[in-house]
Write an enzyme that holds these catalytic residues in place. Structure first.
Site, short mmCIF file in Angstrom:
data_model
loop_
_atom_site.label_atom_id
_atom_site.label_comp_id
_atom_site.label_asym_id
_atom_site.label_seq_id
_atom_site.Cartn_x
_atom_site.Cartn_y
_atom_site.Cartn_z
N SER A 143 29.92 24.93 29.41
CA SER A 143 28.54 24.82 28.93
C SER A 143 27.91 23.56 29.52
O SER A 143 28.62 22.58 29.77
CB SER A 143 28.53 24.70 27.40
OG SER A 143 27.25 24.34 26.93
N TYR A 157 31.79 20.65 19.71
CA TYR A 157 31.66 21.76 20.66
C TYR A 157 31.50 21.22 22.09
O TYR A 157 32.17 21.68 23.02
CB TYR A 157 30.45 22.63 20.28
CG TYR A 157 30.06 23.66 21.31
CD1 TYR A 157 30.75 24.87 21.40
CD2 TYR A 157 29.01 23.43 22.21
CE1 TYR A 157 30.40 25.83 22.36
CE2 TYR A 157 28.66 24.37 23.16
CZ TYR A 157 29.35 25.57 23.23
OH TYR A 157 29.00 26.50 24.17
P1 NAP Z 1 28.67 35.45 21.43
O1 NAP Z 1 27.52 36.36 21.72
O2 NAP Z 1 28.72 34.75 20.10
O3 NAP Z 1 30.04 36.24 21.67
C1 NAP Z 1 31.25 35.60 21.39
C2 NAP Z 1 32.39 36.53 21.74
O4 NAP Z 1 33.62 35.81 21.58
C3 NAP Z 1 32.47 37.74 20.83
O5 NAP Z 1 32.95 38.82 21.59
C4 NAP Z 1 33.53 37.31 19.79
O6 NAP Z 1 34.19 38.42 19.18
C5 NAP Z 1 34.47 36.54 20.70
N1 NAP Z 1 35.34 35.59 20.02
C6 NAP Z 1 35.00 34.53 19.26
N2 NAP Z 1 36.12 33.88 18.84
C7 NAP Z 1 37.17 34.55 19.36
C8 NAP Z 1 38.58 34.39 19.28
N3 NAP Z 1 39.14 33.40 18.58
N4 NAP Z 1 39.38 35.29 19.92
C9 NAP Z 1 38.83 36.31 20.64
N5 NAP Z 1 37.51 36.50 20.76
C10 NAP Z 1 36.68 35.64 20.12
O7 NAP Z 1 28.75 34.27 22.51
P2 NAP Z 1 28.07 34.05 23.95
O8 NAP Z 1 26.79 33.38 23.76
O9 NAP Z 1 28.17 35.29 24.77
O10 NAP Z 1 29.07 32.93 24.52
C11 NAP Z 1 30.15 33.22 25.35
C12 NAP Z 1 30.64 31.90 25.93
O11 NAP Z 1 29.54 31.22 26.55
C13 NAP Z 1 31.19 30.92 24.89
O12 NAP Z 1 32.32 30.27 25.40
C14 NAP Z 1 30.06 29.92 24.70
O13 NAP Z 1 30.54 28.64 24.31
C15 NAP Z 1 29.48 29.88 26.10
N6 NAP Z 1 28.09 29.42 26.14
C16 NAP Z 1 27.10 30.12 25.51
C17 NAP Z 1 25.80 29.64 25.58
C18 NAP Z 1 24.65 30.34 24.93
O14 NAP Z 1 23.53 29.76 24.90
N7 NAP Z 1 24.81 31.54 24.42
C19 NAP Z 1 25.53 28.44 26.26
C20 NAP Z 1 26.57 27.76 26.87
C21 NAP Z 1 27.86 28.26 26.81
P3 NAP Z 1 33.68 39.01 17.73
O15 NAP Z 1 32.23 39.37 17.91
O16 NAP Z 1 34.58 40.15 17.47
O17 NAP Z 1 33.84 37.87 16.76
#
Ligand code: NAP
Length: 248
Positions: A143, A157
């Site tokens: 991130s 985080y």
């Molecule tokens: P999201 O929409 O909240 O999706 C999270 C995913 O991770 C879901 O499939 C969830 O499964 C799964 N998950 C969470 N904890 C888990 C665990 N312990 N074991 C296995 N699966 C797990 O998140 P996103 O925004 O796509 O983010 C994905 C990545 O991008 C993350 O690493 C986040 O830190 C990074 N990121 C996101 C942003 C942003 O603005 N969105 C910015 C920077 C970085 P369930 O739904 O079944 O719980």
């Protein structure tokens, strides 16, 4: 070489967008997720409709026994992994550091740091020629928070993503001679359900005025970078960070 991709957290957001692009690129796909069976099966149906061989495996990436089971299921149903996307991640409610509980910090670090390191371990056991593998690719989803620090919001985080960056650098050098590339993407504010975890589902729209490009990012824009880093087009990259922050 057959292309077999494991996407942790593949049931929503950036992971789900990556699964769809991977299906278009001819990968056999494992969609890993933590709890939401319905969301995972929706993405599974989407990638199968695109012609991909795919499975959905529920497993908590912060628990090594579950990771072992995840990779065995992939071995048996798709063949050994050739591409790992360490995407699953979590964040706690917006808080200052003096308000953080040990439990919350541990949950963040176990999911965001321990998880990717252990998933990489079990992928390397299949990819490295040391164990009979033929090489492979790893992309870690970090991130922009790793270089901004997220003060007053979720420093735990941001620190977990700093660890992911350092892990990416170290692992890339450790594996560079074994045909395994390790890179990372660093998204900024992306429109996904992730922000509900911090207590502010509308966060990206609210913050658009402070983003130099004037808008939040789409999960598909991050997925494009992930799939490029995994591809042969990125054959001379390792230990590289691709920022997708709209100028942040
Ligand atoms: P999201 O929409 O909240 O999706 C999270 C995913 O991770 C879901 O499939 C969830 O499964 C799964 N998950 C969470 N904890 C888990 C665990 N312990 N074991 C296995 N699966 C797990 O998140 P996103 O925004 O796509 O983010 C994905 C990545 O991008 C993350 O690493 C986040 O830190 C990074 N990121 C996101 C942003 C942003 O603005 N969105 C910015 C920077 C970085 P369930 O739904 O079944 O719980």
């Amino acid at each position: 070489m057959d292309k077999v991709i494991v996407i942790t957290g593949g049931s929503r957001g950036i992971g789900a967008a990556t699964a769809v692009l991977a299906a278009q690129q001819g990968y056999r796909i494992c969609i890993n997720y933590l709890a939401d069976d319905a969301a995972a099966h929706e993405v599974l149906a989407q990638v199968r409709a695109l012609g991909a061989q795919a499975i959905a495996v529920r497993a908590d990436v912060s628990d090594e026994e579950e990771i072992v089971r995840l990779f065995i299921e992939v071995d048996e149903q798709l063949g050994p992994v050739t591409a790992l996307v360490n995407n699953a991640g979590t964040v706690g409610l917006k808080s200052r550091v003096d308000e953080l509980s040990e439990l919350r910090i541990m949950h963040t670090l176990k999911t965001n740091v321990l998880g990717p390191i252990l998933c990489a371990k079990h992928a390397v056991l299949r990819m490295s020629p040391r164990y009979g593998g033929q090489g492979g690719n790893i992309v870690n989803v970090s991130s922009v928070a790793s270089r901004l620090g997220s003060p007053g919001e979720y420093v735990d985080y941001a620190a977990s993503k700093g660890a992911v960056d350092t892990f990416t650098l170290g692992l890339s050098k450790e594996l560079a001679g074994e045909g395994i590339r390790v890179n990372a993407v660093r998204p900024g504010y992306i429109f996904t359900d992730f922000h509900a975890l911090s207590g502010d589902p509308g966060r990206v729209s609210k913050l658009e005025p402070i983003i130099p490009m004037g808008r939040g990012g789409r999960p598909e824009e991050v997925a494009e970078a992930i799939i490029w880093l995994l591809s042969d087009k990125a054959s001379y990259t390792t230990g590289t960070f691709l920022d997708l922050g709209g100028g942040r």
